[in-house]
Write a protein that holds these residues in place. Structure first.
Motif, short mmCIF file in Angstrom:
data_model
loop_
_atom_site.label_atom_id
_atom_site.label_comp_id
_atom_site.label_asym_id
_atom_site.label_seq_id
_atom_site.Cartn_x
_atom_site.Cartn_y
_atom_site.Cartn_z
N ASN A 120 84.24 -58.67 -13.87
CA ASN A 120 83.92 -57.67 -12.88
C ASN A 120 84.53 -56.33 -13.28
OD1 ASN A 120 83.36 -56.26 -10.59
ND2 ASN A 120 83.91 -57.91 -9.19
N ILE A 121 85.82 -56.36 -13.60
CA ILE A 121 86.52 -55.12 -13.97
C ILE A 121 86.00 -54.60 -15.31
CG2 ILE A 121 88.78 -54.17 -14.58
CD1 ILE A 121 89.94 -56.38 -12.65
N PHE A 122 85.78 -55.54 -16.24
CA PHE A 122 85.31 -55.21 -17.60
C PHE A 122 84.00 -54.40 -17.53
CE2 PHE A 122 83.42 -57.10 -21.67
CZ PHE A 122 84.14 -56.26 -22.50
N THR A 123 83.14 -54.73 -16.53
CA THR A 123 81.80 -54.11 -16.52
C THR A 123 81.67 -52.98 -15.51
OG1 THR A 123 81.13 -55.87 -15.03
CG2 THR A 123 80.56 -56.15 -17.34
N LEU A 124 82.75 -52.61 -14.83
CA LEU A 124 82.65 -51.49 -13.89
C LEU A 124 82.21 -50.23 -14.63
CD1 LEU A 124 85.80 -51.89 -11.58
CD2 LEU A 124 83.39 -52.19 -10.95
N PRO A 125 81.18 -49.53 -14.13
CA PRO A 125 80.62 -48.39 -14.89
C PRO A 125 81.61 -47.23 -15.05
CG PRO A 125 79.19 -49.02 -13.07
CD PRO A 125 80.44 -49.79 -12.90
N ASP A 126 82.50 -47.04 -14.09
CA ASP A 126 83.38 -45.87 -14.20
C ASP A 126 84.69 -46.14 -14.92
OD1 ASP A 126 83.83 -47.55 -12.16
OD2 ASP A 126 84.18 -46.06 -10.60
N ILE A 127 85.26 -47.34 -14.72
CA ILE A 127 86.55 -47.58 -15.38
C ILE A 127 86.56 -48.81 -16.31
CG2 ILE A 127 87.99 -46.44 -13.62
CD1 ILE A 127 88.56 -49.42 -12.63
N GLY A 128 85.58 -49.70 -16.19
CA GLY A 128 85.56 -50.90 -17.02
C GLY A 128 85.32 -50.56 -18.48
N LEU A 129 85.95 -51.29 -19.36
CA LEU A 129 85.83 -51.00 -20.80
C LEU A 129 84.38 -51.04 -21.25
CD1 LEU A 129 87.68 -50.50 -23.23
CD2 LEU A 129 87.62 -52.96 -23.67
N ASN A 135 77.72 -46.79 -20.44
CA ASN A 135 77.19 -45.67 -19.67
C ASN A 135 77.53 -44.31 -20.27
OD1 ASN A 135 75.79 -46.58 -17.15
ND2 ASN A 135 77.65 -47.80 -17.03
N HIS A 136 78.77 -44.15 -20.68
CA HIS A 136 79.23 -42.81 -21.06
C HIS A 136 79.28 -42.57 -22.55
CE1 HIS A 136 80.11 -41.98 -16.86
NE2 HIS A 136 80.60 -43.22 -16.81
N VAL A 137 79.35 -43.63 -23.37
CA VAL A 137 79.36 -43.41 -24.81
C VAL A 137 77.96 -43.62 -25.38
CG1 VAL A 137 80.35 -44.09 -27.02
CG2 VAL A 137 81.78 -44.06 -24.97
N LEU A 138 77.35 -44.76 -25.04
CA LEU A 138 76.02 -45.03 -25.58
C LEU A 138 74.92 -44.41 -24.72
CD1 LEU A 138 76.29 -48.75 -26.75
CD2 LEU A 138 76.56 -46.67 -28.09
N GLY A 139 75.26 -44.07 -23.49
CA GLY A 139 74.27 -43.45 -22.63
C GLY A 139 73.24 -44.41 -22.06
N ILE A 140 73.55 -45.71 -22.07
CA ILE A 140 72.65 -46.68 -21.47
C ILE A 140 73.05 -46.86 -20.01
CG2 ILE A 140 71.85 -49.09 -21.51
CD1 ILE A 140 72.76 -49.07 -24.50
N SER A 141 72.08 -46.71 -19.13
CA SER A 141 72.42 -46.87 -17.72
C SER A 141 72.63 -48.34 -17.42
CB SER A 141 71.28 -46.30 -16.87
OG SER A 141 71.29 -46.87 -15.60
N TYR A 142 73.85 -48.66 -17.01
CA TYR A 142 74.18 -50.06 -16.78
C TYR A 142 75.09 -50.16 -15.56
CZ TYR A 142 76.75 -54.43 -17.38
OH TYR A 142 77.34 -55.63 -17.17
#
Lengths: 287, 360
Positions: A120-129, A135-142
Motif C-alpha cells: 500500500n505504502i510502496f504504491t502511494l502516488p505521492d510518497i510511495g517509492l 507518476n513523477h519520473v516515468l510520467g505514467i498515471s498510476y
C-alpha cells in the motif's frame, strides 16, 4: 491371543475434542445459520434452502466469483512458470545455494497484513517509492485507489512477489533430487536442453508441482488479508474477491443467513476445484 | 569403434595442484585397441571413475591428451565423441516407453524413423526385451532398467567406445552373472570397444580380455586375467586379486639368496637390479603345499571353502596361507611348508624384482 483394550480411545480423545472445537462445531454452526433467519435475541426462523437460492442467483455473487477465478487464474499462470524458471536457473551446488534459498524464503516470512501495508505504502502516488517513480519520473498515471486496472496489477504483482517463492522452493526440491548421472546420460544421448527439461527435470518436478499448484490454488482462492489491506476491495467493487465480499455480508451487513450459505458454497467450490486439479494432475501416475 | 590412446594424462580436482597427492590421476599412459574388452579394476577412490569420466568427456583432464584413432578429442563434449556410458544406477527416461528410450539417442541425432525402428528392434532382440517395448520404462525391474540403459548405449552403430561404470551394483546377485554373460555375448556380437569399471575382481576377470589394475591414481599392472593371477607386478595386485590374496612375507637378501624367518627360500630366478629397499617374498596360496620337510610352521586356522581347504599357518609370527585339497591338518599342528619355486617371487618396495630362470 489378542487382548482387547479399550484404553486406546482415551489417547484419541484429545484430538477428537480439538477437531470438534476448532472445525466441526464452528462448521455446524455455519450450517445452522445457513438454513435459518434471525432478527436477534437468539430467535430463529426456518428458511430452508432460500439463502442458497438467493446467493446462487445473485449477480453480486457471480461478479465476485468471476473476479476470484480471474485472480486465481492470473496468479497461477504467472507464478507456476515463473517459479519453475527461477528454480531451473538457481545454482545446484556451492556457496550461492544457501544465499539463494534464504533470499527466496524472505517474502514468505512476512505476515499477510504487513505485506498488504507494505505494498500500500510502496504504491502511494505521492510518497510511495513505486507510485512516485511511475507518476513523477516515468510520467505514467498510476493510482490504484482510482484506477481498477492499476488496482488489479498491484494485487496480482503483490501475490506474485509474496508467493512465487513457494513454487520456486518446491520445484527446486524436485530438481536437486535428480542424480548427476541423468544429466550425464542425457549429454551422452545428445539430448537438447529442452529434452532434458521435458524428459528428466519436468517428470521429477511433477509431484511437487502438483502440491505447489494445489497450495497456490487454495491459498489464492481464499485470499483475504492482503487485498483487504491493500485496496479494501476497491476502487468500487473492482477488487472485491469472494472472501472480502463474504466478510462484507457477514460483518458489514450482519446478514448471517446469506453469509453462512455463501460460506458453504465457497467451501464446496474450493473443494471441488482442488479435487479436479488433483485428479487431473495425478491421472497419469495411476496407470 | 576406435583405438583409444591416453597420453600423459593427469587430473586433479584442485585448481592448483602442487604435490603428487593432489592428483586423483597420476600420469596415465595407455593404448586400447579397437574392439577389445577392457576392465578398470581397483578399490574405491583409486581414480577409475575419474579416468572413465575423462574418456567419456564429462571431465576435462588437468594435463595430457586423449586420442580416438589418433585424433585429439580432449576438448570435445560427450555427444561429439560418440561414446556411450552405462552408469552405476540405471538411467532411464521414466515418462517414455521402452521403445522411445532406446530410440532417444538416435532421434536426438536426427535419424530417419525407419533406421531408428530397425536399430531399436535389433538391439531389443539382442537384450531380450522385445516383449516389453510398449511398456512404460518406469515400471521395469532394476535389471531390466539397466538393460535398457545398456541398450541406449549400443543402439548407435557408430559408437567409439561403450563404457560401464560399475553397472551391476544395484542388480540382485542371481541376476548379476546372467547380465554379466549377456554383456560378454554382446561384446562378441557388436564388436565395440568396451571399458568396464569395477572394484569386483570376478566381474573384471570374467568380462575383460585385458584388465588394468589401478591404485591411488596410478596404473599398477595391465594384463590378461591369467597374467594378473600368475605374475602380479606389484604386491597390491597380489593382494587385490585372488581369494585369498597372495602371501607376502618380509625377507632378507644376502648374495642373491632370500632368507625368510632365517630359512633360505629358492626364488624363481635371478633378482633384477640392486634390490635396495624393502624386500618381500610373494607366493600365491595355491602354490604353497604341506610337506614332510621344509619351512616349519604352526597351523592357526583351517577353513573349508568347498572346493578346497584354506590352511592359515604361522611362520615365526608371519601369516602364510596355503590352499590344499584332500586331508587337512587341524589347528595347532606343526607342519612343514613347501613353496613351488617357479611361483616364488621377490618384490622390492612392492614391485616385482625377479624374472624366471632362463629368460635373459
Amino acid at each position: 491371543m489378542k487382548t482387547e483394550n479399550q484404553k486406546a480411545w482415551f489417547f484419541v480423545l484429545p484430538v477428537l475434542l480439538l477437531v470438534a472445537f476448532n472445525a466441526l462445531i464452528p462448521m455446524m454452526t455455519v450450517v445452522n445459520y445457513s438454513v435459518q433467519e434471525t432478527f436477534g435475541d437468539n430467535v430463529f426462523f426456518w428458511e430452508g434452502l432460500n439463502w442458497f437460492q438467493q446467493i446462487l442467483r445473485s449477480e453480486r455473487f457471480h461478479a465476485a466469483l468471476g473476479r476470484q477465478f480471474m485472480f486465481t487464474g492470473l496468479i497461477l499462470i504467472i507464478e507456476i512458470p515463473l517459479g519453475i524458471a527461477i528454480a531451473l536457473s538457481m545454482p545446484r551446488k556451492g556457496f550461492w545455494v544457501p544465499v539463494c534459498l534464504v533470499l527466496m524464503a524472505l517474502p514468505m516470512l512476512i505476515p499477510w497484513n504487513v505485506v498488504g501495508a507494505m505494498w500500500n505504502i510502496f504504491t502511494l502516488p505521492d510518497i510511495g517509492l513505486l507510485g512516485y517513480f511511475l507518476n513523477h519520473v516515468l510520467g505514467i498515471s498510476y493510482d490504484m485507489t482510482q484506477d481498477p486496472v492499476a488496482a488489479w496489477i498491484t494485487i496480482v504483482t503483490m501475490d506474485v512477489w509474496h508467493w512465487t517463492s513457494l513454487v520456486v522452493l518446491l520445484s527446486y526440491a524436485g530438481l536437486v533430487s535428480i542424480p548427476d548421472a541423468y544429466y550425464q546420460a542425457a549429454k551422452i544421448d545428445g539430448a537438447s536442453n529442452w529434452s532434458v527439461f521435458r524428459f528428466i527435470q519436468f517428470p521429477k518436478m511433477k509431484t511437487v508441482l502438483t502440491i505447489a499448484i494445489l497450495l497456490r490454488f487454495m491459498d489464492s482462492f481464499n485470499i483475504y488479508t492482503e487485498p483487504f489491506v491493500l485496496t479494501g476491495g476497491g476502487p468500487g467493487n473492482s477488487t472485491t474477491l469472494l472472501s472480502i465480499d463474504l466478510v462484507k455480508i457477514a460483518l458489514g451487513q450482519f446478514d448471517l443467513g446469506p453469509a453462512a450459505a455463501m460460506s458453504l458454497i465457497y467451501f464446496a467450490i474450493t473443494l471441488l476445484v482442488s479435487w479436479l486439479f488433483y485428479t487431473l494432475m495425478t491421472k497419469d501416475d495411476l496407470n | 569403434m576406435a583405438k583409444i590412446t591416453l597420453s600423459k594424462l593427469r587430473h586433479s580436482y584442485y585448481p592448483n595442484p602442487s604435490q603428487p597427492s593432489d592428483y586423483a590421476l597420476k600420469e596415465i599412459d595407455l593404448d586400447w585397441t579397437d574392439g577389445g574388452a577392457y576392465a578398470l579394476l581397483g578399490p574405491s577412490g583409486c581414480g577409475k571413475s575419474t579416468l572413465l569420466n575423462i574418456i567419456s568427456g564429462l571431465l576435462v583432464p588437468s594435463e595430457g591428451k586423449i586420442l580416438f584413432d589418433g585424433q585429439d578429442v580432449t576438448e570435445l563434449t560427450p555427444d561429439k565423441r560418440n561414446i556411450a556410458q552405462v552408469f552405476q544406477f540405471p538411467v532411464i527416461y521414466d515418462t517414455m516407453t521402452v521403445y522411445d528410450n532406446l530410440a532417444f539417442p538416435l532421434r536426438n541425432r536426427g535419424r530417419d524413423e525407419e533406421i531408428v525402428r530397425e536399430r531399436v528392434m535389433a538391439i531389443a532382440e539382442m537384450l531380450e526385451v522385445t516383449d516389453m517395448l510398449d511398456h512404460k520404462a518406469a515400471g521395469l525391474s532394476p535389471d531390466n532398467k539397466q538393460k535398457i540403459s545398456m541398450g541406449r548405449g549400443l543402439v548407435r552403430e557408430d559408437v567409439n567406445v561403450v563404457m560401464f561404470d560399475e553397472p551391476l551394483t544395484v542388480i540382485d546377485p542371481h541376476l548379476k552373472w546372467k547380465l554379466r554373460s549377456k554383456l560378454k555375448e554382446l561384446h562378441q556380437r557388436v564388436k565395440a570397444t568396451m571399458i568396464y569399471v569395477t572394484h569386483d575382481q570376478t566381474e573384471a576377470l570374467t568380462f575383460a580380455d585385458q584388465v588394468v589394475v589401478m591404485q591411488l591414481g596410478e596404473i599398477v599392472q595391465i594384463g590378461t586375467p591369467v597374467e594378473l593371477f600368475e605374475r602380479p607386478a606389484h604386491t597390491f595386485v597380489g593382494h587385490f586379486i585372488g581369494s585369498p590374496g597372495m602371501n607376502v612375507m618380509p625377507c632378507d637378501l644376502s648374495d642373491g639368496q632370500a632368507l625368510f624367518a632365517g630359512h633360505p627360500v629358492a626364488l624363481e630366478g635371478p633378482v633384477l637390479g640392486n634390490a635396495n629397499g624393502t624386500t618381500e617374498i610373494g607366493i600365491r596360496p595355491e602354490f604353497v603345499s604341506l610337506a614332510e620337510s621344509g619351512l616349519p610352521a604352526t597351523v592357526t586356522k583351517v577353513s573349508d571353502v568347498g572346493r578346497h581347504i584354506v590352511v592359515e599357518c604361522s611362520v615365526d609370527g608371519h601369516k602364510v596361507s596355503a590352499v590344499i585339497e584332500g586331508d587337512a591338518p587341524s589347528k595347532g599342528d606343526a607342519v612343514h611348508l613347501n613353496f613351488r619355486q617357479d611361483q616364488t617371487r621377490l618384490y622390492v618396495d612392492g614391485w616385482l624384482a625377479t624374472e624366471p630362470e632362463g629368460t635373459s
